[in-house]
Design a protein around this motif. Sequence first.
Motif, short mmCIF file in Angstrom:
data_model
loop_
_atom_site.label_atom_id
_atom_site.label_comp_id
_atom_site.label_asym_id
_atom_site.label_seq_id
_atom_site.Cartn_x
_atom_site.Cartn_y
_atom_site.Cartn_z
N MET A 1 0.85 -1.16 0.00
CA MET A 1 0.00 0.00 0.00
C MET A 1 0.90 1.23 0.00
N SER A 2 0.57 2.14 -0.88
CA SER A 2 1.40 3.34 -0.97
C SER A 2 1.12 4.28 0.20
N SER A 3 2.04 5.17 0.43
CA SER A 3 1.95 6.09 1.56
C SER A 3 0.73 7.02 1.43
N SER A 4 0.43 7.47 0.21
CA SER A 4 -0.68 8.41 0.04
C SER A 4 -2.03 7.75 0.36
N ILE A 5 -2.20 6.49 -0.01
CA ILE A 5 -3.44 5.79 0.29
C ILE A 5 -3.59 5.62 1.80
N PHE A 6 -2.49 5.29 2.48
CA PHE A 6 -2.52 5.15 3.93
C PHE A 6 -2.99 6.45 4.59
N TRP A 7 -2.46 7.59 4.16
CA TRP A 7 -2.83 8.87 4.75
C TRP A 7 -4.27 9.26 4.39
N ILE A 8 -4.72 8.87 3.22
CA ILE A 8 -6.12 9.12 2.86
C ILE A 8 -7.05 8.35 3.78
N ILE A 9 -6.72 7.08 4.05
CA ILE A 9 -7.54 6.26 4.95
C ILE A 9 -7.53 6.83 6.36
N ILE A 10 -6.38 7.24 6.84
CA ILE A 10 -6.28 7.85 8.16
C ILE A 10 -7.11 9.14 8.21
N GLY A 11 -7.01 9.96 7.17
CA GLY A 11 -7.78 11.21 7.12
C GLY A 11 -9.27 10.96 7.12
N MET A 12 -9.71 9.98 6.35
CA MET A 12 -11.14 9.66 6.33
C MET A 12 -11.61 9.14 7.67
N ALA A 13 -10.78 8.36 8.36
CA ALA A 13 -11.14 7.85 9.67
C ALA A 13 -11.29 9.00 10.67
N VAL A 14 -10.39 9.96 10.63
CA VAL A 14 -10.45 11.10 11.56
C VAL A 14 -11.68 11.95 11.27
N VAL A 15 -11.93 12.22 10.01
CA VAL A 15 -13.08 13.04 9.63
C VAL A 15 -14.39 12.35 9.98
N THR A 16 -14.44 11.04 9.92
CA THR A 16 -15.64 10.31 10.30
C THR A 16 -15.79 10.24 11.81
N TYR A 17 -14.68 10.11 12.52
CA TYR A 17 -14.72 9.94 13.98
C TYR A 17 -15.09 11.23 14.70
N ILE A 18 -14.62 12.35 14.23
CA ILE A 18 -14.83 13.63 14.94
C ILE A 18 -16.32 13.97 15.11
N PRO A 19 -17.16 13.92 14.08
CA PRO A 19 -18.58 14.26 14.31
C PRO A 19 -19.30 13.27 15.22
N ARG A 20 -18.81 12.06 15.33
CA ARG A 20 -19.43 11.10 16.23
C ARG A 20 -18.96 11.28 17.67
N MET A 21 -17.72 11.71 17.84
CA MET A 21 -17.15 11.85 19.16
C MET A 21 -17.52 13.18 19.82
N LEU A 22 -17.60 14.25 19.06
CA LEU A 22 -17.83 15.58 19.62
C LEU A 22 -19.10 15.69 20.47
N PRO A 23 -20.25 15.17 20.02
CA PRO A 23 -21.44 15.29 20.89
C PRO A 23 -21.27 14.60 22.24
N PHE A 24 -20.55 13.48 22.27
CA PHE A 24 -20.34 12.80 23.54
C PHE A 24 -19.44 13.62 24.47
N VAL A 25 -18.45 14.27 23.91
CA VAL A 25 -17.53 15.06 24.73
C VAL A 25 -18.18 16.37 25.17
N VAL A 26 -18.81 17.07 24.24
CA VAL A 26 -19.37 18.39 24.53
C VAL A 26 -20.62 18.29 25.40
N LEU A 27 -21.48 17.31 25.13
CA LEU A 27 -22.76 17.21 25.82
C LEU A 27 -22.76 16.18 26.95
#
Length: 101
Positions: A1-27
């Motif tokens: 797996m190339s380095s760019s694909i790895f970083w794309i997957i990591i970026g998508m995971a972070v972008v997906t995780y943040i909207p799910r995690m924020l309501p639990f932390v803030v509220l």
Amino acid sequence: MSSSIFWIIIGMAVVTYIPRMLPFVVLNGKRLPPRIEGALRNVPFAALGALIFPGILFVQDSLFFGIVGAASAIILSYVNENMVFIVLGSICILSLLLPIF
């Protein structure tokens, strides 16, 4: 797996995780006003409707089958709340109509 694909997957995971995690932390431990809770209770139904409605309009055979399938699902949902019954009932109704048209 190339380095760019790895970083794309990591970026998508972070972008997906943040909207799910924020309501639990803030509220955490806070009560929302009843009006907001009522509106948030309808979000899954609105999302489901937004996903299903285009499929009703763009049935490959005919728009008629999409409308009949949606109408039968709506009628069956008023009769019984069991989702499996609604889906199987709509499929049976459309299967019975298919040889006619």
